[in-house]
Design a protein around this motif. Structure first.
Motif, PDB file in Angstrom:
ATOM      1  N   ALA A 124      11.813  -0.492  17.263  1.00 44.04           N
ATOM      2  CA  ALA A 124      10.994  -1.458  17.800  1.00 44.04           C
ATOM      3  C   ALA A 124      12.256  -2.854  17.617  1.00 44.04           C
ATOM      4  N   GLN A 125      11.717  -2.684  16.264  1.00 40.10           N
ATOM      5  CA  GLN A 125      11.554  -4.341  15.813  1.00 40.10           C
ATOM      6  C   GLN A 125      13.590  -4.710  15.750  1.00 40.10           C
ATOM      7  N   ALA A 126      14.765  -3.411  15.051  1.00 39.57           N
ATOM      8  CA  ALA A 126      15.854  -3.666  15.451  1.00 39.57           C
ATOM      9  C   ALA A 126      15.695  -4.580  16.534  1.00 39.57           C
ATOM     10  N   ALA A 127      15.308  -3.404  17.860  1.00 44.88           N
ATOM     11  CA  ALA A 127      15.784  -4.076  19.370  1.00 44.88           C
ATOM     12  C   ALA A 127      15.124  -5.780  20.252  1.00 44.88           C
ATOM     13  N   ASP A 128      14.097  -6.008  19.022  1.00 50.56           N
ATOM     14  CA  ASP A 128      13.445  -6.780  19.581  1.00 50.56           C
ATOM     15  C   ASP A 128      14.216  -8.230  19.146  1.00 50.56           C
ATOM     16  N   TYR A 129      14.273  -7.770  17.692  1.00 50.48           N
ATOM     17  CA  TYR A 129      15.491  -8.577  17.041  1.00 50.48           C
ATOM     18  C   TYR A 129      16.903  -9.434  17.224  1.00 50.48           C
ATOM     19  N   GLY A 130      16.979  -8.532  17.978  1.00 46.14           N
ATOM     20  CA  GLY A 130      18.400  -8.789  18.820  1.00 46.14           C
ATOM     21  C   GLY A 130      19.870  -8.097  18.117  1.00 46.14           C
ATOM     22  N   VAL A 131      19.652  -7.422  17.275  1.00 49.44           N
ATOM     23  CA  VAL A 131      20.833  -7.002  16.253  1.00 49.44           C
ATOM     24  C   VAL A 131      21.867  -6.238  17.289  1.00 49.44           C
ATOM     25  N   ARG A 132      23.130  -6.200  17.289  1.00 47.85           N
ATOM     26  CA  ARG A 132      24.324  -6.118  17.216  1.00 47.85           C
ATOM     27  C   ARG A 132      25.209  -4.530  16.815  1.00 47.85           C
ATOM     28  N   PHE A 133      23.651  -4.030  15.246  1.00 44.52           N
ATOM     29  CA  PHE A 133      23.955  -2.741  15.286  1.00 44.52           C
ATOM     30  C   PHE A 133      22.793  -2.851  14.741  1.00 44.52           C
ATOM     31  N   SER A 134      22.639  -0.984  14.514  1.00 47.60           N
ATOM     32  CA  SER A 134      21.291  -0.388  14.167  1.00 47.60           C
ATOM     33  C   SER A 134      21.975   0.805  13.258  1.00 47.60           C
ATOM     34  N   ILE A 151      22.371   7.533  -0.061  1.00 42.35           N
ATOM     35  CA  ILE A 151      23.872   8.669   0.227  1.00 42.35           C
ATOM     36  C   ILE A 151      24.902   8.877   1.246  1.00 42.35           C
ATOM     37  N   ILE A 152      23.980   8.401   2.230  1.00 46.60           N
ATOM     38  CA  ILE A 152      24.662   8.245   3.989  1.00 46.60           C
ATOM     39  C   ILE A 152      23.973   7.333   4.448  1.00 46.60           C
ATOM     40  N   GLN A 153      24.971   6.397   5.152  1.00 48.26           N
ATOM     41  CA  GLN A 153      24.264   6.039   6.710  1.00 48.26           C
ATOM     42  C   GLN A 153      25.262   5.684   7.134  1.00 48.26           C
ATOM     43  N   ALA A 154      24.688   5.951   8.902  1.00 43.73           N
ATOM     44  CA  ALA A 154      25.429   6.165  10.152  1.00 43.73           C
ATOM     45  C   ALA A 154      24.908   4.888  10.724  1.00 43.73           C
ATOM     46  N   VAL A 155      26.031   4.167  12.003  1.00 41.83           N
ATOM     47  CA  VAL A 155      26.047   2.920  12.506  1.00 41.83           C
ATOM     48  C   VAL A 155      25.775   3.001  14.045  1.00 41.83           C
ATOM     49  N   VAL A 156      25.551   2.466  14.767  1.00 43.52           N
ATOM     50  CA  VAL A 156      25.213   2.575  15.831  1.00 43.52           C
ATOM     51  C   VAL A 156      25.563   1.613  16.706  1.00 43.52           C
ATOM     52  N   PRO A 157      25.910   1.117  17.595  1.00 42.95           N
ATOM     53  CA  PRO A 157      25.495  -0.397  18.639  1.00 42.95           C
ATOM     54  C   PRO A 157      24.673  -0.510  18.738  1.00 42.95           C
ATOM     55  N   ALA A 158      23.888  -1.479  19.261  1.00 40.87           N
ATOM     56  CA  ALA A 158      22.819  -1.868  19.279  1.00 40.87           C
ATOM     57  C   ALA A 158      23.350  -2.991  20.998  1.00 40.87           C
ATOM     58  N   TYR A 159      22.288  -2.769  21.864  1.00 39.10           N
ATOM     59  CA  TYR A 159      22.937  -3.319  23.107  1.00 39.10           C
ATOM     60  C   TYR A 159      21.527  -5.013  23.513  1.00 39.10           C
ATOM     61  N   VAL A 160      22.090  -5.576  24.398  1.00 38.51           N
ATOM     62  CA  VAL A 160      20.968  -6.092  24.586  1.00 38.51           C
ATOM     63  C   VAL A 160      19.396  -5.752  26.001  1.00 38.51           C
ATOM     64  N   LEU A 167      17.161   2.393  22.041  1.00 35.68           N
ATOM     65  CA  LEU A 167      17.911   2.370  20.128  1.00 35.68           C
ATOM     66  C   LEU A 167      17.803   3.696  19.769  1.00 35.68           C
ATOM     67  N   GLY A 168      16.132   3.949  19.353  1.00 41.39           N
ATOM     68  CA  GLY A 168      15.899   4.992  18.632  1.00 41.39           C
ATOM     69  C   GLY A 168      16.038   6.027  18.747  1.00 41.39           C
ATOM     70  N   GLN A 169      16.581   6.510  20.234  1.00 42.03           N
ATOM     71  CA  GLN A 169      17.272   7.914  19.970  1.00 42.03           C
ATOM     72  C   GLN A 169      18.431   8.519  20.019  1.00 42.03           C
ATOM     73  N   ARG A 170      19.772   7.047  20.286  1.00 42.48           N
ATOM     74  CA  ARG A 170      20.729   6.651  19.822  1.00 42.48           C
ATOM     75  C   ARG A 170      20.911   6.730  18.190  1.00 42.48           C
ATOM     76  N   ILE A 171      19.630   5.909  17.229  1.00 37.49           N
ATOM     77  CA  ILE A 171      20.033   6.241  16.307  1.00 37.49           C
ATOM     78  C   ILE A 171      19.322   7.973  15.699  1.00 37.49           C
ATOM     79  N   LEU A 172      18.967   8.673  16.337  1.00 41.79           N
ATOM     80  CA  LEU A 172      18.050  10.078  16.134  1.00 41.79           C
ATOM     81  C   LEU A 172      19.206  10.378  16.192  1.00 41.79           C
ATOM     82  N   ASN A 173      20.128  10.965  17.148  1.00 31.70           N
ATOM     83  CA  ASN A 173      21.411  11.483  17.093  1.00 31.70           C
ATOM     84  C   ASN A 173      22.072  11.897  15.901  1.00 31.70           C
ATOM     85  N   TRP A 174      22.077  10.486  15.177  1.00 33.14           N
ATOM     86  CA  TRP A 174      22.898  10.402  13.933  1.00 33.14           C
ATOM     87  C   TRP A 174      22.184  10.821  12.920  1.00 33.14           C
TER      88      TRP A 174
END
Length: 226
Positions: A124-134, A151-160, A167-174
């Motif tokens: 929620a913090q990332a979405a409210d901040y308006g990031v373009r990637f999370s 160790i490892i990171q996955a990057v997904v787009p964040a939308y307006v 956003l959390g569900q998109r991240i959770l999949n990864w």
């Protein structure tokens, strides 16, 4: 040889489920010796019992100090024969005594691209901040919150249009893909900490998923089955 692990949870246990699934698919060479929750109503306990895994509830409010609580967990983990500890939505900060009991053998997954947005409710913090990637990060645990070597990171787009849930569900999949991968590297002895960096022996190149419905970058790349 399977790596004996303990999994610590506080909630639904979806990352626990992804680990169980990869073990049962014989992709992840680990054995869950015990699942510990600090909350008796955590759904992750139900998930574990469905797979005939040992579960233990150790409620933190029953202890006079964080140190006593952590020592109780250490005793259960070592008695169960686990050698590494996997934090899967465990909502407690570990004390130095716990971390020192399993040096360089404690992993955590965080639903943000560290070092940005440490702490809780970060989607929620990332979405409210308006990031373009999370995204999400698997890291070794040290004595500072969300701070250990990555160790490892996955990057997904964040939308307006995103809020914390979408956003959390998109991240959770990864999360469900990169966490078992990191544990497998640990099980194979392929991780080496050099300062703040983690070297992954013979790791794949960056993994790119160009699918418009679920684009992502993963570094290091994923291996077959993950």
């Amino acid at each position: 040889m399977a790596l004996p692990i303990a999994v610590l949870i506080s909630g639904s246990g979806s990352n626990l489920q992804s680990i169980i699934d990869k073990i049962e698919q014989k992709v992840l060479h680990a054995e869950i010796k015990v699942v510990i929750s600090n909350k008796p109503d955590a759904y992750g306990l139900t998930r574990a019992k469905k797979h005939n895994l040992r579960t233990e509830v150790i409620e933190h409010q029953n202890f006079s100090s964080r140190e006593d609580f952590d020592q109780a967990m250490v005793r259960v983990i070592k008695e169960a024969g686990a050698e590494a500890v996997i934090l899967a939505g465990f909502m407690r900060i570990l004390t130095p005594a716990f971390i020192q009991a399993f040096p360089n053998k404690i992993l955590n997954i965080h639903p943000a691209i560290l070092p940005s947005f440490p702490g809780v409710r970060v989607q929620a913090q990332a979405a409210d901040y308006g990031v373009r990637f999370s995204g999400c990060t698997v890291h070794f645990v040290d004595e500072k919150m969300d701070n250990g070597p990555i160790i490892i990171q996955a990057v997904v787009p964040a939308y307006v249009s995103d809020d914390g849930q979408s956003l959390g569900q998109r991240i959770l999949n990864w999360e469900h893909r990169i966490y078992p991968q990191a544990i497998e590297w640990l099980a194979q002895g392929r991780l080496k900490i050099v300062g703040r960096k983690v070297e992954v022996r013979d790791c794949p190149p960056v993994f790119v998923q160009a699918d418009e419905t679920a684009p992502a970058f993963v570094n290091p790349g994923l291996e077959p089955g993950f």
